[in-house]
Scaffold this motif. Structure first.
Motif, PDB file in Angstrom:
ATOM      1  N   VAL A  48       0.803  -1.226   0.000  1.00 22.72           N
ATOM      2  CA  VAL A  48       0.000   0.000   0.000  1.00 22.72           C
ATOM      3  C   VAL A  48       0.837   1.277   0.000  1.00 22.72           C
ATOM      4  CG1 VAL A  48      -1.882  -1.176   1.160  1.00 22.72           C
ATOM      5  CG2 VAL A  48      -0.224   0.088   2.529  1.00 22.72           C
ATOM      6  N   LEU A  49       2.101   1.214   0.418  1.00 31.54           N
ATOM      7  CA  LEU A  49       2.886   2.448   0.466  1.00 31.54           C
ATOM      8  C   LEU A  49       3.341   2.849  -0.932  1.00 31.54           C
ATOM      9  CD1 LEU A  49       5.173   2.114   3.620  1.00 31.54           C
ATOM     10  CD2 LEU A  49       3.163   3.560   3.307  1.00 31.54           C
ATOM     11  N   PRO A  50       3.176   4.115  -1.312  1.00 34.46           N
ATOM     12  CA  PRO A  50       3.671   4.556  -2.614  1.00 34.46           C
ATOM     13  C   PRO A  50       5.196   4.634  -2.604  1.00 34.46           C
ATOM     14  CG  PRO A  50       2.795   6.413  -1.390  1.00 34.46           C
ATOM     15  CD  PRO A  50       2.501   5.191  -0.576  1.00 34.46           C
ATOM     16  N   PRO A  51       5.832   4.428  -3.752  1.00 30.17           N
ATOM     17  CA  PRO A  51       7.305   4.498  -3.783  1.00 30.17           C
ATOM     18  C   PRO A  51       7.775   5.941  -3.680  1.00 30.17           C
ATOM     19  CG  PRO A  51       6.428   4.110  -5.984  1.00 30.17           C
ATOM     20  CD  PRO A  51       5.264   4.036  -5.052  1.00 30.17           C
ATOM     21  N   ASP A  52       8.949   6.090  -3.075  1.00 26.14           N
ATOM     22  CA  ASP A  52       9.607   7.401  -2.960  1.00 26.14           C
ATOM     23  C   ASP A  52       8.669   8.443  -2.363  1.00 26.14           C
ATOM     24  OD1 ASP A  52      11.907   6.324  -4.111  1.00 26.14           O
ATOM     25  OD2 ASP A  52      11.170   6.737  -6.135  1.00 26.14           O
ATOM     26  N   ALA A  53       7.962   8.071  -1.328  1.00 28.80           N
ATOM     27  CA  ALA A  53       6.984   8.964  -0.711  1.00 28.80           C
ATOM     28  C   ALA A  53       7.582   9.633   0.516  1.00 28.80           C
ATOM     29  CB  ALA A  53       5.727   8.183  -0.318  1.00 28.80           C
ATOM     30  N   ARG A  54       6.900  10.676   0.962  1.00 25.21           N
ATOM     31  CA  ARG A  54       7.214  11.296   2.247  1.00 25.21           C
ATOM     32  C   ARG A  54       6.223  10.718   3.261  1.00 25.21           C
ATOM     33  NH1 ARG A  54      10.539  15.713   1.722  1.00 25.21           N
ATOM     34  NH2 ARG A  54      10.880  16.395  -0.416  1.00 25.21           N
ATOM     35  N   VAL A  55       6.756  10.028   4.242  1.00 25.03           N
ATOM     36  CA  VAL A  55       5.924   9.255   5.169  1.00 25.03           C
ATOM     37  C   VAL A  55       6.048   9.846   6.559  1.00 25.03           C
ATOM     38  CG1 VAL A  55       5.469   6.971   6.134  1.00 25.03           C
ATOM     39  CG2 VAL A  55       6.253   7.191   3.768  1.00 25.03           C
ATOM     40  N   LEU A  56       4.900   9.981   7.213  1.00 19.13           N
ATOM     41  CA  LEU A  56       4.839  10.391   8.612  1.00 19.13           C
ATOM     42  C   LEU A  56       4.269   9.226   9.417  1.00 19.13           C
ATOM     43  CD1 LEU A  56       4.939  12.459  10.949  1.00 19.13           C
ATOM     44  CD2 LEU A  56       2.592  13.103  10.311  1.00 19.13           C
ATOM     45  N   ALA A  57       5.000   8.777  10.444  1.00 22.19           N
ATOM     46  CA  ALA A  57       4.543   7.742  11.362  1.00 22.19           C
ATOM     47  C   ALA A  57       4.238   8.405  12.690  1.00 22.19           C
ATOM     48  CB  ALA A  57       5.598   6.649  11.526  1.00 22.19           C
ATOM     49  N   VAL A  58       2.978   8.379  13.091  1.00 21.87           N
ATOM     50  CA  VAL A  58       2.531   9.030  14.320  1.00 21.87           C
ATOM     51  C   VAL A  58       2.514   7.987  15.436  1.00 21.87           C
ATOM     52  CG1 VAL A  58       0.673  10.274  15.443  1.00 21.87           C
ATOM     53  CG2 VAL A  58       1.191  10.714  13.042  1.00 21.87           C
ATOM     54  N   GLY A  59       3.293   8.246  16.473  1.00 13.94           N
ATOM     55  CA  GLY A  59       3.422   7.301  17.565  1.00 13.94           C
ATOM     56  C   GLY A  59       4.610   6.389  17.344  1.00 13.94           C
ATOM     57  N   PRO A  60       5.088   5.756  18.411  1.00  8.53           N
ATOM     58  CA  PRO A  60       6.239   4.850  18.272  1.00  8.53           C
ATOM     59  C   PRO A  60       5.867   3.629  17.451  1.00  8.53           C
ATOM     60  CG  PRO A  60       5.296   4.682  20.457  1.00  8.53           C
ATOM     61  CD  PRO A  60       4.575   5.802  19.790  1.00  8.53           C
ATOM     62  N   HIS A  61       6.750   3.248  16.553  1.00 13.47           N
ATOM     63  CA  HIS A  61       6.560   2.063  15.720  1.00 13.47           C
ATOM     64  C   HIS A  61       7.776   1.168  15.877  1.00 13.47           C
ATOM     65  CE1 HIS A  61       3.462   4.606  14.025  1.00 13.47           C
ATOM     66  NE2 HIS A  61       3.017   3.620  13.281  1.00 13.47           N
ATOM     67  N   ALA A  62       7.569  -0.110  15.635  1.00  9.88           N
ATOM     68  CA  ALA A  62       8.655  -1.071  15.784  1.00  9.88           C
ATOM     69  C   ALA A  62       9.771  -0.757  14.797  1.00  9.88           C
ATOM     70  CB  ALA A  62       8.139  -2.489  15.573  1.00  9.88           C
ATOM     71  N   ALA A  63      10.994  -1.103  15.194  1.00  7.20           N
ATOM     72  CA  ALA A  63      12.152  -0.759  14.378  1.00  7.20           C
ATOM     73  C   ALA A  63      12.107  -1.419  13.010  1.00  7.20           C
ATOM     74  CB  ALA A  63      13.433  -1.151  15.116  1.00  7.20           C
ATOM     75  N   ASP A  64      11.610  -2.681  12.936  1.00  7.19           N
ATOM     76  CA  ASP A  64      11.583  -3.351  11.638  1.00  7.19           C
ATOM     77  C   ASP A  64      10.588  -2.693  10.694  1.00  7.19           C
ATOM     78  OD1 ASP A  64       9.489  -4.262  13.278  1.00  7.19           O
ATOM     79  OD2 ASP A  64       9.219  -6.026  12.027  1.00  7.19           O
ATOM     80  N   VAL A  65       9.468  -2.167  11.240  1.00 13.73           N
ATOM     81  CA  VAL A  65       8.492  -1.476  10.399  1.00 13.73           C
ATOM     82  C   VAL A  65       9.075  -0.170   9.869  1.00 13.73           C
ATOM     83  CG1 VAL A  65       6.261  -0.326  10.421  1.00 13.73           C
ATOM     84  CG2 VAL A  65       6.513  -2.550  11.507  1.00 13.73           C
ATOM     85  N   ILE A  66       9.709   0.605  10.725  1.00  8.58           N
ATOM     86  CA  ILE A  66      10.299   1.876  10.281  1.00  8.58           C
ATOM     87  C   ILE A  66      11.438   1.618   9.307  1.00  8.58           C
ATOM     88  CG2 ILE A  66      11.531   3.925  11.058  1.00  8.58           C
ATOM     89  CD1 ILE A  66       8.543   3.937  11.634  1.00  8.58           C
ATOM     90  N   ALA A  67      12.203   0.541   9.521  1.00  7.12           N
ATOM     91  CA  ALA A  67      13.274   0.217   8.574  1.00  7.12           C
ATOM     92  C   ALA A  67      12.699  -0.110   7.204  1.00  7.12           C
ATOM     93  CB  ALA A  67      14.090  -0.959   9.109  1.00  7.12           C
ATOM     94  N   LEU A  68      11.590  -0.846   7.165  1.00  8.13           N
ATOM     95  CA  LEU A  68      10.940  -1.138   5.887  1.00  8.13           C
ATOM     96  C   LEU A  68      10.429   0.138   5.237  1.00  8.13           C
ATOM     97  CD1 LEU A  68       9.624  -3.094   3.815  1.00  8.13           C
ATOM     98  CD2 LEU A  68       7.616  -3.090   5.298  1.00  8.13           C
ATOM     99  N   VAL A  69       9.744   0.989   6.016  1.00  6.76           N
ATOM    100  CA  VAL A  69       9.208   2.233   5.474  1.00  6.76           C
ATOM    101  C   VAL A  69      10.330   3.105   4.951  1.00  6.76           C
ATOM    102  CG1 VAL A  69       7.975   4.347   6.065  1.00  6.76           C
ATOM    103  CG2 VAL A  69       7.158   2.150   6.917  1.00  6.76           C
ATOM    104  N   ALA A  70      11.418   3.224   5.716  1.00  3.43           N
ATOM    105  CA  ALA A  70      12.539   4.059   5.286  1.00  3.43           C
ATOM    106  C   ALA A  70      13.170   3.530   4.003  1.00  3.43           C
ATOM    107  CB  ALA A  70      13.582   4.140   6.395  1.00  3.43           C
ATOM    108  N   GLY A  71      13.146   2.203   3.817  1.00  3.49           N
ATOM    109  CA  GLY A  71      13.696   1.646   2.587  1.00  3.49           C
ATOM    110  C   GLY A  71      12.830   1.908   1.374  1.00  3.49           C
ATOM    111  N   LEU A  72      11.522   2.091   1.577  1.00  7.53           N
ATOM    112  CA  LEU A  72      10.604   2.350   0.465  1.00  7.53           C
ATOM    113  C   LEU A  72      10.396   3.841   0.211  1.00  7.53           C
ATOM    114  CD1 LEU A  72       7.839  -0.299   1.314  1.00  7.53           C
ATOM    115  CD2 LEU A  72       9.656  -0.510  -0.389  1.00  7.53           C
ATOM    116  N   ALA A  73      10.526   4.669   1.247  1.00  3.13           N
ATOM    117  CA  ALA A  73      10.155   6.077   1.160  1.00  3.13           C
ATOM    118  C   ALA A  73      11.357   6.941   0.844  1.00  3.13           C
ATOM    119  CB  ALA A  73       9.513   6.520   2.473  1.00  3.13           C
ATOM    120  N   ALA A  74      11.043   8.134   0.357  1.00  6.42           N
ATOM    121  CA  ALA A  74      12.094   9.125   0.140  1.00  6.42           C
ATOM    122  C   ALA A  74      12.461   9.817   1.438  1.00  6.42           C
ATOM    123  CB  ALA A  74      11.634  10.151  -0.900  1.00  6.42           C
TER     124      ALA A  74
END
Length: 602
Positions: free
Chosen positions: A44-70
């Motif tokens: 569901v995440l668009p490629p090279d996006a600007r992503v905001l994560a509200v609240g603490p998220h697990a490190a593996d989730v943020i690592a995945l998001v950071a790898g997909l997002a700009a």
């Protein structure tokens, strides 16, 4: 918002306390993680996006998001929390401290995530109603932080006062002044206070996760929606139309199964089994008021699965697959419904960036995507059929189904000699059988008889754990029962086959996770009743054996008396003159010598 980059902590962080009653989550124990959730985000995440994560998220989730997002920004409400998260998150992730809606300016994010809900970051005015937090969250996807708020809560002209000295706001500095996307992605989690696992949790309220079992009236109107319909209405009121509203089943924060609540679920079908398996995974290790399996099955039969998950997950601006579920090992299976079944797409979960790779497992048990079929039909499993037949005492039907299972497995084993079979994951498809999503294989040479022995051992364990009845004598051991079922399936029940099947079944059991907690009250009462019945049956069996032994003893006593009488009669006959004369007549030479001696004496 105050900025802290991923790395050394900033000494000037604003210390905004976590809302009372919420846990201080760090990157090591943050909720909402796991392979199923990462698979959904990849879809569901668009490629090279600007992503905001509200609240603490697990490190593996943020690592995945950071790898997909700009660009990735994480907003939390506690400075100490931010320092801990900045250390475990990948380089380049901005960890910020602030309140929801605290930014200003025409800043829009391509994707906004609040996977663990809206309770971890305070609102503009401290604790706020859940719907107001949702309005503030959706504003980040439009570039207007106050969009959607009630009129009496907006600043004049709908804008915040400009920052002092014309400084660029923190949020704008983090994300950059960009034009809003036409369809920004929004993923919001919502904890369910009416989850089945929470209802059956026997722990005292103080030992449960916050928000479980607390009276809604005690939350001062801050409670989130309590049903899928209420959550959909809240999203609609905030101007958000969810692409998919998922029911998340599984351990709190680690979904085992994500199921689209709009689907019509067959109580005996694949989706219901995946949801029930997720509930059983969530209840594993917890003390319960009553068994989760029976209650989850009853909920599936009543069509209430969507109302009883651990949480819901709303996805807007993108559409994922209707069903995600865990297979065996590291497999994640995405499924899409078809007219008469489900189309399966298994994927091995790759190690997330920054996530430690576990040590190799010495067990030969593995999970392989190649062992998962392309499609699976709807319908009840072989285990459910066997359990129903055993409960009604239909031994003939069990033997017929066992023979069909043995014939199918011998043919299937030719093409898949390493594949294991679990009867709770095996579905009839006409004259054929189709394995499900577990995809378990054995890394050592194994025969069809050993695979079938493992399947029978596993079925016996699950039958005993569920308290299911069967028509076989209660004094038969597990190996005795498995030997009977193997013989019915056309496989010789050799001792080495039974031993190897028991080893494979133990590996499958260990792969499911830690053992369950001590039995709940209902199970304890059922076990006591079953033990009483078992004792009565054994007493009757012992009484029958005692009666047989008594009859046998009486027979032996009569026989011994007859033998004594015959021996006494034999001694009397042997001592008589007639017997001696007969014996002498049988020996002519001795008779002649005796007569000659008698004549000579005369």
């Amino acid at each position: 918002m105050t900025d802290t980059r991923s790395g050394p902590a900033d000494a000037h962080l604003v210390d905004l306390a976590v809302p009372p009653g919420r846990r201080a989550v760090t990157g090591a124990d943050a909720a909402c993680t796991g392979a199923v959730l990462r698979r959904l985000l990849r879809d569901v995440l668009p490629p090279d996006a600007r992503v905001l994560a509200v609240g603490p998220h697990a490190a593996d989730v943020i690592a995945l998001v950071a790898g997909l997002a700009a660009h990735t920004t994480v907003l939390v409400g506690d400075a100490e929390q931010a320092r801990g998260l900045a250390v475990v998150y990948p380089a380049g992730v901005d960890v910020r401290v602030g309140a929801i809606g605290g930014g200003a300016g025409p800043v829009a994010f391509d994707a906004v995530l609040a996977l663990d809900g809206l309770d971890h970051v305070p609102g503009l005015d401290g604790p706020e109603p859940w719907i107001d937090r949702l309005h503030l969250l959706t504003a980040y996807a439009t570039g207007a932080p106050q969009h959607g708020l009630p009129a009496d809560r907006r600043e004049p002209d709908g804008d915040r006062p400009p920052p002092p000295d014309g400084a660029v706001p923190d949020s704008a500095e983090a994300a950059g002044a960009v034009m809003p996307r036409a369809k920004p992605v929004l993923v919001v989690g919502c904890l369910n206070a009416f989850s089945l696992v929470g209802l059956l949790d026997a722990r005292p309220p103080g030992q449960r996760p916050v928000g479980r079992g607390a009276p809604r009236a005690a939350r001062d109107g801050l409670a989130p929606p309590g049903s899928p319909a209420a959550l959909a209405a809240a999203l609609d009121a905030a101007g958000v139309v969810p692409g998919t509203l998922y029911a998340a089943f599984g351990p709190d924060g680690m979904p085992h199964t994500l199921l689209d609540t709009a689907l019509t679920v067959d109580a005996d079908g694949f989706a219901a089994r995946a949801a029930v398996r997720g509930m059983e995974a969530a209840a594993r290790g917890l003390p319960l008021v009553s068994p989760i399996g029976g209650a989850a099955g009853a909920a599936a039969d009543a069509g209430l699965l969507a109302a009883l998950p651990e949480r819901w997950l709303a996805v807007s601006g993108a559409r994922g697959r209707p069903l995600y579920t865990r297979g065996g090992g590291d497999l994640v299976v995405a499924a899409e419904p078809e007219p008469d079944g489900w189309r399966l797409t298994p994927v091995a979960d790759p190690p997330a960036p920054g996530r430690a790779v576990p040590d190799p497992d010495p067990s030969p048990l593995r999970a392989s995507a190649a062992a998962v079929p392309e499609r699976i039909p709807e319908g009840e499993t072989v285990e459910r059929q066997l359990r129903r037949q055993a409960a009604t005492g239909d031994v003939a039907a069990v033997r017929v189904l066992a023979a069909e299972l043995g014939a199918w497995l011998r043919a299937y084993h030719v093409d898949r000699p390493d594949a294991l079979v679990c009867l709770d994951d095996l579905v009839p498809d006409g004259p054929d059988l189709v394995p499900g999503v577990l995809g378990q294989v054995w890394g050592e040479p194994v025969g069809s008889g050993e695979v079938l022995a493992a399947a029978w051992h596993r079925w016996h364990e699950r039958l005993a754990a569920a308290g299911g009845g069967h028509p076989w004598p209660p004094w038969m051991s597990a190996d005795d029962l498995v030997a009977v079922w193997l013989d019915a399936a056309g496989e010789p029940p050799a001792p080495e086959v039974l031993a190897q099947g028991r080893r494979i079944a133990a590996a499958l059991r260990d792969a499911e996770g830690p053992p369950v907690a001590p039995a709940d009250l209902r199970t304890a009462l059922a076990a006591a009743a079953s033990a009483g019945e078992h004792t009565a049956q054994l007493s009757a069996h012992i009484a029958g054996l005692t009666r047989s032994l008594q009859l046998r003893d009486e027979q032996l006593r009569v026989r011994e008396e007859r033998i004594r009488a015959q021996r006494a009669e034999l001694r009397r006959i042997r001592g008589s003159r007639s017997f001696r004369l007969v014996r002498l007549l049988q020996r002519p030479r001795q008779l002649a010598r005796a007569l000659a001696r008698r004549l000579h004496l005369r």
